[in-house]
Motif scaffolding. Structure first.
Motif, PDB file in Angstrom:
ATOM      1  N   LEU A 128      15.146  -1.726  13.893  1.00 36.31           N
ATOM      2  CA  LEU A 128      14.567  -0.402  13.633  1.00 36.31           C
ATOM      3  C   LEU A 128      15.421   0.386  12.650  1.00 36.31           C
ATOM      4  N   LYS A 129      16.737   0.306  12.845  1.00 35.23           N
ATOM      5  CA  LYS A 129      17.643   1.026  11.945  1.00 35.23           C
ATOM      6  C   LYS A 129      17.504   0.506  10.515  1.00 35.23           C
ATOM      7  N   ALA A 130      17.391  -0.806  10.395  1.00 37.82           N
ATOM      8  CA  ALA A 130      17.259  -1.397   9.060  1.00 37.82           C
ATOM      9  C   ALA A 130      15.968  -0.914   8.410  1.00 37.82           C
ATOM     10  N   LYS A 131      14.894  -0.856   9.206  1.00 35.89           N
ATOM     11  CA  LYS A 131      13.624  -0.404   8.677  1.00 35.89           C
ATOM     12  C   LYS A 131      13.710   1.071   8.273  1.00 35.89           C
ATOM     13  N   ASP A 132      14.373   1.845   9.122  1.00 35.82           N
ATOM     14  CA  ASP A 132      14.539   3.267   8.819  1.00 35.82           C
ATOM     15  C   ASP A 132      15.304   3.448   7.505  1.00 35.82           C
ATOM     16  N   ARG A 133      16.360   2.670   7.345  1.00 34.58           N
ATOM     17  CA  ARG A 133      17.154   2.770   6.112  1.00 34.58           C
ATOM     18  C   ARG A 133      16.329   2.375   4.891  1.00 34.58           C
ATOM     19  N   ALA A 134      15.529   1.310   5.051  1.00 31.67           N
ATOM     20  CA  ALA A 134      14.694   0.861   3.935  1.00 31.67           C
ATOM     21  C   ALA A 134      13.670   1.939   3.567  1.00 31.67           C
ATOM     22  N   CYS A 135      13.068   2.546   4.584  1.00 31.65           N
ATOM     23  CA  CYS A 135      12.100   3.624   4.327  1.00 31.65           C
ATOM     24  C   CYS A 135      12.786   4.790   3.632  1.00 31.65           C
ATOM     25  N   ARG A 146      13.367   3.955   0.011  1.00 30.77           N
ATOM     26  CA  ARG A 146      12.132   4.034  -0.776  1.00 30.77           C
ATOM     27  C   ARG A 146      11.720   5.487  -0.966  1.00 30.77           C
ATOM     28  N   TRP A 147      11.867   6.259   0.095  1.00 33.32           N
ATOM     29  CA  TRP A 147      11.489   7.676   0.057  1.00 33.32           C
ATOM     30  C   TRP A 147      12.297   8.410  -1.005  1.00 33.32           C
ATOM     31  N   THR A 148      13.584   8.134  -1.040  1.00 27.75           N
ATOM     32  CA  THR A 148      14.449   8.784  -2.027  1.00 27.75           C
ATOM     33  C   THR A 148      13.999   8.426  -3.436  1.00 27.75           C
ATOM     34  N   ALA A 149      13.572   7.168  -3.622  1.00 28.91           N
ATOM     35  CA  ALA A 149      13.218   6.706  -4.959  1.00 28.91           C
ATOM     36  C   ALA A 149      11.802   7.106  -5.379  1.00 28.91           C
ATOM     37  N   GLU A 150      10.846   7.069  -4.436  1.00 27.94           N
ATOM     38  CA  GLU A 150       9.444   7.267  -4.830  1.00 27.94           C
ATOM     39  C   GLU A 150       8.738   8.298  -3.970  1.00 27.94           C
ATOM     40  N   LEU A 168       7.327  11.088  -4.527  1.00 26.04           N
ATOM     41  CA  LEU A 168       6.087  11.693  -5.018  1.00 26.04           C
ATOM     42  C   LEU A 168       4.873  10.810  -4.757  1.00 26.04           C
ATOM     43  N   THR A 169       5.064   9.502  -4.867  1.00 21.65           N
ATOM     44  CA  THR A 169       3.967   8.577  -4.586  1.00 21.65           C
ATOM     45  C   THR A 169       3.767   8.422  -3.086  1.00 21.65           C
ATOM     46  N   LEU A 170       4.882   8.249  -2.383  1.00 22.06           N
ATOM     47  CA  LEU A 170       4.799   7.931  -0.958  1.00 22.06           C
ATOM     48  C   LEU A 170       4.256   9.097  -0.135  1.00 22.06           C
ATOM     49  N   LYS A 171       4.398  10.315  -0.670  1.00 19.32           N
ATOM     50  CA  LYS A 171       3.854  11.495  -0.008  1.00 19.32           C
ATOM     51  C   LYS A 171       2.364  11.352   0.269  1.00 19.32           C
ATOM     52  N   HIS A 172       1.692  10.514  -0.523  1.00 18.90           N
ATOM     53  CA  HIS A 172       0.253  10.329  -0.356  1.00 18.90           C
ATOM     54  C   HIS A 172      -0.064   8.989   0.298  1.00 18.90           C
ATOM     55  N   ASP A 173       0.954   8.283   0.733  1.00 21.09           N
ATOM     56  CA  ASP A 173       0.772   6.963   1.319  1.00 21.09           C
ATOM     57  C   ASP A 173       0.852   7.074   2.848  1.00 21.09           C
ATOM     58  N   ALA A 174      -0.308   7.297   3.447  1.00 21.38           N
ATOM     59  CA  ALA A 174      -0.328   7.557   4.891  1.00 21.38           C
ATOM     60  C   ALA A 174       0.173   6.363   5.695  1.00 21.38           C
ATOM     61  N   SER A 175      -0.064   5.145   5.203  1.00 21.02           N
ATOM     62  CA  SER A 175       0.362   4.004   6.013  1.00 21.02           C
ATOM     63  C   SER A 175       1.881   3.856   5.971  1.00 21.02           C
ATOM     64  N   PHE A 176       2.468   4.136   4.799  1.00 19.33           N
ATOM     65  CA  PHE A 176       3.940   4.131   4.738  1.00 19.33           C
ATOM     66  C   PHE A 176       4.512   5.179   5.691  1.00 19.33           C
ATOM     67  N   MET A 177       3.983   6.404   5.595  1.00 16.03           N
ATOM     68  CA  MET A 177       4.532   7.482   6.418  1.00 16.03           C
ATOM     69  C   MET A 177       4.278   7.233   7.900  1.00 16.03           C
ATOM     70  N   GLY A 178       3.109   6.644   8.216  1.00 12.71           N
ATOM     71  CA  GLY A 178       2.805   6.335   9.607  1.00 12.71           C
ATOM     72  C   GLY A 178       3.766   5.303  10.180  1.00 12.71           C
ATOM     73  N   ASP A 179       4.032   4.275   9.377  1.00 15.56           N
ATOM     74  CA  ASP A 179       4.982   3.243   9.822  1.00 15.56           C
ATOM     75  C   ASP A 179       6.362   3.825  10.069  1.00 15.56           C
ATOM     76  N   TRP A 180       6.798   4.641   9.109  1.00 14.77           N
ATOM     77  CA  TRP A 180       8.133   5.226   9.226  1.00 14.77           C
ATOM     78  C   TRP A 180       8.204   6.148  10.446  1.00 14.77           C
ATOM     79  N   LEU A 181       7.138   6.911  10.636  1.00 13.48           N
ATOM     80  CA  LEU A 181       7.109   7.824  11.773  1.00 13.48           C
ATOM     81  C   LEU A 181       7.222   7.045  13.086  1.00 13.48           C
ATOM     82  N   GLN A 182       6.559   5.901  13.149  1.00 17.02           N
ATOM     83  CA  GLN A 182       6.655   5.067  14.355  1.00 17.02           C
ATOM     84  C   GLN A 182       8.094   4.637  14.607  1.00 17.02           C
ATOM     85  N   VAL A 183       8.772   4.249  13.530  1.00 14.10           N
ATOM     86  CA  VAL A 183      10.173   3.838  13.659  1.00 14.10           C
ATOM     87  C   VAL A 183      10.999   5.018  14.186  1.00 14.10           C
TER      88      VAL A 183
END
Ligand SMILES: [Zn+2]
Length: 158
Positions: A76-83, A86-90, A92-107
């Motif tokens: 989970l920590k590794a996934k959180d770090r990866a998210c 990605r969040w730091t890098a992108e 503006l795009t990820l703000k509209h990516d509900a599945s990315f944000m949903g996954d991260w929120l689950q973590v």
């Protein structure tokens, strides 16, 4: 145990606490209950040696998760770090990516049961973003009341 292999911080702390170490000192198995699933677990002498002398962890560090929960927590920590990366890098795009944000929120929602930390600021932020309609597909205004339910929807003016 070989205290010469400890981190400097560990050595200092051990002496500061009134201990002196010698070659004859040994690690003892530490029995504990997992804070997450309550199953009994052992921080073995061999594990301690590896943790403090090879990985240079702080010598007062204790385990509170069983091996199975610990492995999940590491993932989970590794996934959180990866998210986070990605969040730091992108963002503006990820703000509209509900599945990315949903996954991260689950973590982030799963993590507190492992490490007793809240992780709340990012969680709150993600929830807010997820509640927002993306690109005006939904109205931001509250749901229409009974009286104007039959009116045509007003044009989106954003
Ligand atoms: Zn457990």
């Amino acid at each position: 145990m070989d205290a010469t292999q400890w981190s400097e911080e560990s050595k200092r702390s051990y002496l500061y606490c009134g201990h002196s170490y010698s070659q004859s000192d040994r690690y003892c198995d530490i029995h504990y209950s997992c804070i997450r699933c309550a199953s009994p677990a052992v921080f073995t002498a061999a594990d301690q040696k590896r943790s403090f002398e090879v990985k240079k962890n702080y010598i007062w560090q204790r385990r509170d998760l069983c091996p199975a929960c610990h492995a999940q927590w590491v993932q989970l920590k590794a996934k959180d770090r990866a998210c986070q990366a990605r969040w730091t890098a992108e963002r503006l795009t990820l703000k509209h990516d509900a599945s990315f944000m949903g996954d991260w929120l689950q973590v982030l929602e799963a993590l507190p049961s492992y490490d007793r930390r809240k992780h709340s600021s990012m969680k709150t932020h993600l929830r807010k973003l997820l509640e927002q309609p993306s690109q005006g597909t939904k109205l931001l205004a509250p749901a229409p009341t009974q009286t104007d339910a039959h009116h045509p929807p007003s044009p989106v003016s954003r």
